[in-house]
Scaffold this active site. Structure first.
Site, short mmCIF file in Angstrom:
data_model
loop_
_atom_site.label_atom_id
_atom_site.label_comp_id
_atom_site.label_asym_id
_atom_site.label_seq_id
_atom_site.Cartn_x
_atom_site.Cartn_y
_atom_site.Cartn_z
N SER A 71 4.28 -8.32 -3.38
CA SER A 71 4.89 -7.30 -2.54
C SER A 71 4.69 -7.57 -1.06
CB SER A 71 4.29 -5.94 -2.88
OG SER A 71 2.88 -6.01 -2.77
N THR A 211 2.83 -2.27 -0.32
CA THR A 211 2.53 -2.85 0.99
C THR A 211 1.04 -3.05 1.07
OG1 THR A 211 4.24 -1.43 1.92
CG2 THR A 211 2.63 -2.30 3.47
N THR A 229 4.59 -6.17 4.54
CA THR A 229 5.29 -5.98 3.27
C THR A 229 6.53 -6.84 3.18
OG1 THR A 229 6.19 -4.28 1.79
CG2 THR A 229 6.77 -4.10 4.10
N ARG A 239 17.85 -3.55 4.50
CA ARG A 239 17.04 -2.34 4.28
C ARG A 239 15.66 -2.51 4.93
NH1 ARG A 239 11.78 -1.31 1.97
NH2 ARG A 239 11.77 0.77 1.08
N VAL A 240 15.22 -1.48 5.62
CA VAL A 240 13.88 -1.45 6.20
C VAL A 240 13.19 -0.19 5.68
CG1 VAL A 240 12.54 -1.30 8.33
CG2 VAL A 240 14.60 -2.72 8.25
N GLY A 241 11.94 -0.32 5.26
CA GLY A 241 11.21 0.84 4.76
C GLY A 241 10.34 1.46 5.82
N ASP A 242 9.16 1.87 5.43
CA ASP A 242 8.26 2.61 6.30
C ASP A 242 7.32 1.71 7.11
OD1 ASP A 242 7.29 2.06 3.57
OD2 ASP A 242 5.40 2.87 4.31
N THR A 262 1.59 3.60 1.41
CA THR A 262 2.16 2.48 0.67
C THR A 262 2.95 3.04 -0.50
OG1 THR A 262 1.62 0.43 -0.51
CG2 THR A 262 0.07 2.24 -0.73
N GLY A 263 3.94 2.30 -0.94
CA GLY A 263 4.77 2.78 -2.04
C GLY A 263 6.22 2.89 -1.61
N GLY A 265 9.02 3.42 0.36
CA GLY A 265 9.17 3.59 1.80
C GLY A 265 10.11 4.70 2.19
N1 GLY Z 1 6.27 0.58 1.52
C1 GLY Z 1 6.98 -0.58 1.81
C2 GLY Z 1 8.42 -0.41 1.81
O1 GLY Z 1 8.93 0.56 1.27
O2 GLY Z 1 9.12 -1.25 2.35
#
Ligand code: GLY
Length: 376
Positions: A71, A211, A229, A239-242, A262-263, A265
């Site tokens: 990940s 992450t 991550t 796509r971009v997460g958190d 984490t998890g 996003g």
């Molecule tokens: N937590 C990482 C992501 O969702 O990209």
């Protein structure tokens, strides 16, 4: 409204998300305590807390290079076009922060983010321009897609073709359902794999995402955090997460505390999970109040899909730590003067237990664990 100074001082400490982060924070421990690290490739990191930032960077770099972690970095899984992209951030305060998103050629997002933080007035660079920025500052580019990740992508792509799924609408993608990141723990044959613990045995497709988030405090009481991550496996390209965004994947408020999430996003971003956790401390809440507030905000989003998971780790200014998870399967690694260890979260929310009597809810004892901040 900063909280009152904490009476107990826990000394230097590094905490990381998931059991695989133990090796990462162990690798950074000597850096935190004064040895020169491999972090701060820019040479720009002088000043208060720079050794702590080095340690955060070293820990995240370690995970970036660990091929057993599926990940993060080189072990990560690609997007739905089969290409890798990496996100990350580093933060010492609301004014000392930067993130990078969508790196396709550079393996250490936290190192590039630190460069952005220390060499520019900006807080977020993305895509090709972030890679170009790293090139201009001497970071070597490389191929990020491992052979293993390429094979996993081909398996996933074949299942997707067979299922006739919409190439854009991941909500219809049955191959992403059924699994969420589950930490097999140290010593498992699955190693750092959270998404493919059954890979090769049951042919399970990977799903979910996570992450490495690292929280640190040095002997002087400086606080800092980092996230790295590869994001959601087989995500829509772009796509971009958190993880690269302040308040989402990480947040640091000097004198108050810091948090990382984490998890999933999209859930973390929607509720600004790390900000909510630290803001709860700032308003006088305990560490467990901070965790509960994050879980409450997730509940307010309505029913979640089976693969959704959020893990959150919160530290106060004295170095006391609590962690929680929306669902089982989350572990936390800690390195302090007492050594390194992996433990379960203090609170597991378990939304599936809603409606059960309290005595039937697993994890209740952990919910009632005293807040370390409240200990005498
Ligand atoms: N937590 C990482 C992501 O969702 O990209």
């Amino acid at each position: 409204m900063p909280t009152a100074p904490c009476s107990s001082d826990r000394g230097p400490i590094l905490v990381g998300t998931w059991s695989f982060s133990l090796a990462a924070i162990e690798s950074a421990w000597s850096t935190l305590n004064g040895a020169s690290g491999s972090g701060d490739q820019s040479g720009a990191g002088q000043g208060s807390g720079s050794t702590l930032l080095d340690a955060i960077e070293v820990a995240c770099q370690h995970a970036d290079l660990d091929l057993s972690v599926d990940s993060v970095g080189l072990g990560g899984l690609p997007d739905s076009s089969g290409r890798m992209s990496l996100d990350g951030a580093i933060m010492a305060s609301p004014i000392r922060f930067a993130g990078v998103a969508g790196l396709r050629r550079h393996v250490h997002p936290v190192s590039v983010a630190r460069l952005v933080m220390e060499r520019t007035e900006h807080t977020l660079l993305c895509g090709d321009d972030a890679d170009d920025f790293a090139d201009r500052h001497g970071f070597a580019g490389q191929e990020l897609l491992s052979d293993d990740a390429k094979a996993a992508f081909e398996t996933w792509a074949a299942a997707r073709r067979d299922g006739g799924g919409d190439p854009i609408d991941q909500r219809t993608d049955q191959s992403l359902l059924g699994l969420r990141p589950q930490d097999p723990g140290l010593g498992s044959a699955a190693g750092g794999r959270l998404f493919r613990p059954n890979d090769g045995r049951e042919g399970a497709a990977p799903a979910g995402h996570d992450t490495i988030g690292v929280l640190g405090r040095d002997a002087s009481g400086n606080l800092a955090a980092g996230c790295s991550t590869s994001g959601l496996p087989f995500k829509v390209p772009g796509r971009v997460g958190d993880s690269p965004i302040a308040g989402h994947g990480l947040f640091v408020q000097p004198g108050v505390g810091l948090a990382t999430a984490t998890g999933t996003g999209e859930l973390i971003a929607g509720i600004c999970a790390s900000f909510v956790a630290v803001e709860t401390l700032r308003r006088g809440g305990t560490l467990l109040d901070a965790i509960r507030e994050v879980m409450l905000r997730i509940d307010e989003l309505g029913p979640r899909r089976p693969h959704h998971q959020v893990g959150v780790v919160v530290m106060d200014a004295a170095g006391n730590v609590a962690s929680g998870a929306y669902r089982p399967g989350f572990l936390v690694a800690t390195r302090d003067e007492g050594g390194g260890r992996v433990s379960g979260p203090d609170l597991v929310h378990r939304p599936e237990d809603d409606g059960l009597p309290e005595s039937a809810r697993e994890g209740l004892a952990k919910r009632d664990k005293p807040n370390p901040k409240e200990d005498p």
